[in-house]
Design a protein around this motif. Structure first.
Motif, mmCIF file in Angstrom:
data_model
loop_
_atom_site.group_PDB
_atom_site.id
_atom_site.type_symbol
_atom_site.label_atom_id
_atom_site.label_comp_id
_atom_site.label_asym_id
_atom_site.label_seq_id
_atom_site.Cartn_x
_atom_site.Cartn_y
_atom_site.Cartn_z
ATOM 1 N N VAL A 1 0.834 -1.206 0.000
ATOM 2 C CA VAL A 1 0.000 0.000 0.000
ATOM 3 C C VAL A 1 0.868 1.254 0.000
ATOM 4 C CG1 VAL A 1 -1.643 1.338 1.354
ATOM 5 C CG2 VAL A 1 -2.004 -1.111 1.035
ATOM 6 N N SER A 2 1.841 1.306 0.909
ATOM 7 C CA SER A 2 2.657 2.515 1.014
ATOM 8 C C SER A 2 3.536 2.706 -0.213
ATOM 9 C CB SER A 2 3.515 2.472 2.286
ATOM 10 O OG SER A 2 4.402 1.376 2.266
ATOM 11 N N LEU A 3 4.075 1.606 -0.764
ATOM 12 C CA LEU A 3 4.911 1.724 -1.956
ATOM 13 C C LEU A 3 4.100 2.121 -3.180
ATOM 14 C CD1 LEU A 3 7.418 -1.266 -1.698
ATOM 15 C CD2 LEU A 3 7.917 1.164 -1.470
ATOM 16 N N THR A 4 2.866 1.628 -3.272
ATOM 17 C CA THR A 4 2.022 2.027 -4.395
ATOM 18 C C THR A 4 1.780 3.535 -4.365
ATOM 19 O OG1 THR A 4 0.928 -0.121 -4.481
ATOM 20 C CG2 THR A 4 -0.235 1.726 -5.496
ATOM 21 N N THR B 1 3.808 4.865 13.039
ATOM 22 C CA THR B 1 3.969 6.279 13.359
ATOM 23 C C THR B 1 4.542 7.046 12.167
ATOM 24 O OG1 THR B 1 4.359 5.704 15.674
ATOM 25 C CG2 THR B 1 5.008 7.899 14.972
ATOM 26 N N ALA B 2 5.569 6.481 11.545
ATOM 27 C CA ALA B 2 6.205 7.151 10.404
ATOM 28 C C ALA B 2 5.230 7.296 9.247
ATOM 29 C CB ALA B 2 7.447 6.373 9.972
ATOM 30 N N ASP B 3 4.438 6.265 8.974
ATOM 31 C CA ASP B 3 3.478 6.351 7.876
ATOM 32 C C ASP B 3 2.406 7.397 8.150
ATOM 33 O OD1 ASP B 3 4.748 4.497 6.366
ATOM 34 O OD2 ASP B 3 3.272 2.900 6.596
ATOM 35 N N LEU B 4 2.026 7.549 9.408
ATOM 36 C CA LEU B 4 1.027 8.571 9.752
ATOM 37 C C LEU B 4 1.583 9.975 9.517
ATOM 38 C CD1 LEU B 4 -1.825 8.945 10.858
ATOM 39 C CD2 LEU B 4 -0.859 9.024 13.157
ATOM 40 N N VAL B 5 2.848 10.185 9.872
ATOM 41 C CA VAL B 5 3.485 11.485 9.622
ATOM 42 C C VAL B 5 3.585 11.736 8.119
ATOM 43 C CG1 VAL B 5 5.611 12.814 9.885
ATOM 44 C CG2 VAL B 5 4.751 11.456 11.795
ATOM 45 N N SER B 6 3.969 10.708 7.359
ATOM 46 C CA SER B 6 4.059 10.849 5.904
ATOM 47 C C SER B 6 2.712 11.209 5.300
ATOM 48 C CB SER B 6 4.568 9.550 5.273
ATOM 49 O OG SER B 6 5.899 9.285 5.657
ATOM 50 N N ALA B 7 1.657 10.562 5.779
ATOM 51 C CA ALA B 7 0.311 10.841 5.265
ATOM 52 C C ALA B 7 -0.082 12.287 5.517
ATOM 53 C CB ALA B 7 -0.706 9.897 5.916
ATOM 54 N N THR B 8 0.230 12.796 6.684
ATOM 55 C CA THR B 8 -0.136 14.166 7.036
ATOM 56 C C THR B 8 0.597 15.175 6.150
ATOM 57 O OG1 THR B 8 -0.508 13.482 9.323
ATOM 58 C CG2 THR B 8 -0.238 15.843 8.910
ATOM 59 N N ALA B 9 1.902 14.981 6.012
ATOM 60 C CA ALA B 9 2.685 15.911 5.190
ATOM 61 C C ALA B 9 2.297 15.815 3.712
ATOM 62 C CB ALA B 9 4.176 15.636 5.373
ATOM 63 N N GLY C 1 -3.177 12.629 -7.752
ATOM 64 C CA GLY C 1 -2.208 11.599 -7.425
ATOM 65 C C GLY C 1 -1.600 11.785 -6.053
ATOM 66 N N LEU C 2 -1.364 13.030 -5.656
ATOM 67 C CA LEU C 2 -0.782 13.285 -4.344
ATOM 68 C C LEU C 2 -1.791 13.024 -3.220
ATOM 69 C CD1 LEU C 2 1.301 16.488 -5.157
ATOM 70 C CD2 LEU C 2 2.039 14.102 -5.092
ATOM 71 N N VAL C 3 -3.078 13.253 -3.494
ATOM 72 C CA VAL C 3 -4.113 12.904 -2.510
ATOM 73 C C VAL C 3 -4.143 11.391 -2.295
ATOM 74 C CG1 VAL C 3 -6.602 12.851 -2.087
ATOM 75 C CG2 VAL C 3 -5.535 14.940 -2.938
ATOM 76 N N VAL C 4 -4.083 10.639 -3.377
ATOM 77 C CA VAL C 4 -4.069 9.180 -3.275
ATOM 78 C C VAL C 4 -2.824 8.707 -2.527
ATOM 79 C CG1 VAL C 4 -3.971 7.035 -4.596
ATOM 80 C CG2 VAL C 4 -5.477 8.894 -5.331
ATOM 81 N N ASN C 5 -1.692 9.344 -2.762
ATOM 82 C CA ASN C 5 -0.468 9.007 -2.044
ATOM 83 C C ASN C 5 -0.662 9.159 -0.540
ATOM 84 O OD1 ASN C 5 2.299 8.492 -1.495
ATOM 85 N ND2 ASN C 5 2.754 10.674 -1.558
ATOM 86 N N ALA C 6 -1.253 10.253 -0.109
ATOM 87 C CA ALA C 6 -1.499 10.469 1.316
ATOM 88 C C ALA C 6 -2.424 9.395 1.882
ATOM 89 C CB ALA C 6 -2.098 11.858 1.539
ATOM 90 N N CYS D 1 -2.766 6.348 0.827
ATOM 91 C CA CYS D 1 -2.037 5.084 0.912
ATOM 92 C C CYS D 1 -1.161 5.031 2.163
ATOM 93 C CB CYS D 1 -1.194 4.889 -0.348
ATOM 94 S SG CYS D 1 -2.137 4.488 -1.831
ATOM 95 N N PHE D 2 -0.493 6.124 2.479
ATOM 96 C CA PHE D 2 0.299 6.154 3.705
ATOM 97 C C PHE D 2 -0.585 5.928 4.928
ATOM 98 C CE2 PHE D 2 3.736 8.674 1.459
ATOM 99 C CZ PHE D 2 4.723 7.735 1.663
ATOM 100 N N ALA D 3 -1.750 6.569 4.959
ATOM 101 C CA ALA D 3 -2.651 6.419 6.094
ATOM 102 C C ALA D 3 -3.125 4.969 6.227
ATOM 103 C CB ALA D 3 -3.847 7.357 5.940
#
Length: 442
Positions: free
Chosen positions: A29-32, A88-96, A181-186, A188-190
């Motif tokens: 999920v995160s890599l996609t 935790t790291a993925d949640l921070v990535s999703a927010t940014a 695409g950037l919304v979908v990226n966020a 996926c991180f979440a």
């Protein structure tokens, strides 16, 4: 009977596919999402600024924190446990990541703000990626799966993400614009954060160090990882070679390929199609590696894979070949690339004690990825100074020379030897890594 895994509090590993499926799902999920962003973000910068140099600068500002933070978080992963660090790291990535399209919608997304936000994403992605990789051996133990196969499955997962991500990114950017695409990226991180936090069995992904070991200072634990790595000539040789090829790959994907797509008139959908063709072929290579890795000669597979995956993709774009030929070259290259990470995984996990995986893997990955921030920056500057075709030819030549000259080093003979080096000291027997797995940035 299987041993218990360090850091699980003595909980028997059992035999259930759930742990491995959870780690691989979160990774996929995160890599996609990351692959979708790899299409959307460079395209957004390129079409809004018209500058290859600024496009490379954005890649630099994301990957520099990625490499630096990842290098120093190995002891933290060993101390806190990869599960906590990952979600935790993925949640921070999703927010940014979500802040980029939000600021753009509000009309406040300046270039300095974009650089700051992608830097946060990169800084959080480093520990998150590291933590997921560290959990693979424990998940394999709990599932009763040999590490060779688990590593191959992890490679298949990465390649599937590299297939679906570019295709989805290219389609989204072409149809709805790069911000979608950037919304979908966020998102996926979440989702990856939720999978790791809630779906893994209780007790999995805990701290890999005992209470007595954890009392040692951070820098002492960091130094232990560095000392171990310095005593492994094969790993150091691999890291140097992978570091150079990663730099070249980063320049290719973040600058050279988007500039080629724009100037040839093929657009972002071509980037997605090329990436998906390569990714689909790489899935096939990874599946073969997952089922037959223990029967293959590692050196032959490794260097053949690089021969197929490296220089040809640069040369075919420089030649002005028709799209059908480009896709054929990317398919062959992707197939070869599918074998690389399973081989590297075998080398890493059979040589590094389990309790040191976090810090050693962090240092190795960071050194191998150290050139990635410079790849986009150098490629952007070089294209602006010398033009696209000369740089494609130069990049491809450098790739060919790097992978072939490195193969002359005597350390590579150890790659075909299963198990640890004779006489190589290990820590506690219960903390040995019984077999294989690893990743690089390429």
């Amino acid at each position: 009977m299987r041993r218990t895994v360090a850091g699980t509090g003595g909980i028997p590993t059992g035999r259930t596919p759930r742990p491995l499926a959870g780690v691989l799902t979160a990774t996929a999920v995160s890599l996609t999402g990351t692959r979708i962003s790899a299409v959307a973000l460079p395209w957004f910068v390129l079409v809004t600024t018209g500058s290859a140099t600024r496009t490379g600068l954005v890649a630099f500002c994301e990957m520099t924190p990625y490499v630096l933070v990842k290098a120093f978080t190995g002891p933290l992963v060993d101390r806190l446990g990869p599960r906590t660090v990952s979600w935790t790291a993925d949640l921070v990535s999703a927010t940014a990541a979500a802040a980029v399209p939000l600021c753009h919608a509000l009309g406040v997304l300046s270039l300095p703000l974009l650089l700051a936000l992608v830097a946060v994403v990169g800084a959080a992605r480093g520990p998150g990626d590291l933590a997921k990789g560290v959990m693979v051996p424990e998940a394999a133990d709990r599932a009763g799966v040999p590490l060779e196969r688990a590593t191959g499955l992890a490679g298949v997962t990465e390649r599937l993400a590299s297939t679906l991500g570019p295709a989805a990114g290219g389609a989204l950017v072409a149809a709805l614009g790069p911000m979608t695409g950037l919304v979908v990226n966020a998102a996926c991180f979440a989702l990856g954060s939720v999978v790791i936090a809630l779906s893994l069995p209780r007790g999995m992904g805990g701290a890999a160090e005992s209470a007595a070991t954890a009392e040692r200072t951070y820098w002492r634990r960091f130094g232990e990882g560095l000392t171990f790595l310095r005593g492994e000539p094969l790993l150091l040789t691999v890291i140097v070679m992978i570091g150079i090829t990663n730099l070249l790959d980063a320049g290719f994907s973040s600058v050279l390929m988007p500039v080629w797509a724009e100037r040839s008139g093929r657009g972002p959908s071509a980037i997605g199609l090329m990436g998906s063709v390569a990714g689909a072929a790489a899935v096939g290579g990874s599946l073969i590696a997952a089922t037959a890795a223990h029967r293959l000669r590692r050196r032959v597979v490794f260097f053949t894979g690089f021969l197929l995956a490296g220089a040809p993709k640069f040369l075919v774009l420089a030649s002005g070949a028709p799209m059908a030929a480009v896709l054929a070259v990317f398919a062959v290259g992707g197939f070869g690339a599918g074998f690389l990470n399973p081989v590297l995984g075998a080398v890493l996990f059979e040589r590094v004690p389990r309790h040191m995986l976090g810090r050693v893997n962090a240092l190795g990955d960071s050194l191998a990825w150290a050139g990635i921030p410079l790849g986009g920056l150098l490629a952007g500057w070089a294209v602006a100074a010398a033009g696209l075709v000369p740089m494609l030819l130069a990049w491809g030549s450098a790739y060919f020379l790097t992978t072939n000259l490195a193969g002359l080093r005597p350390e590579w003979r150890e790659m075909d030897r299963a198990g640890t080096r004779p006489g190589h000291a290990r820590a506690d027997a219960d903390e040995k890594a019984p077999a294989t797995a690893a990743r690089t940035g390429g």
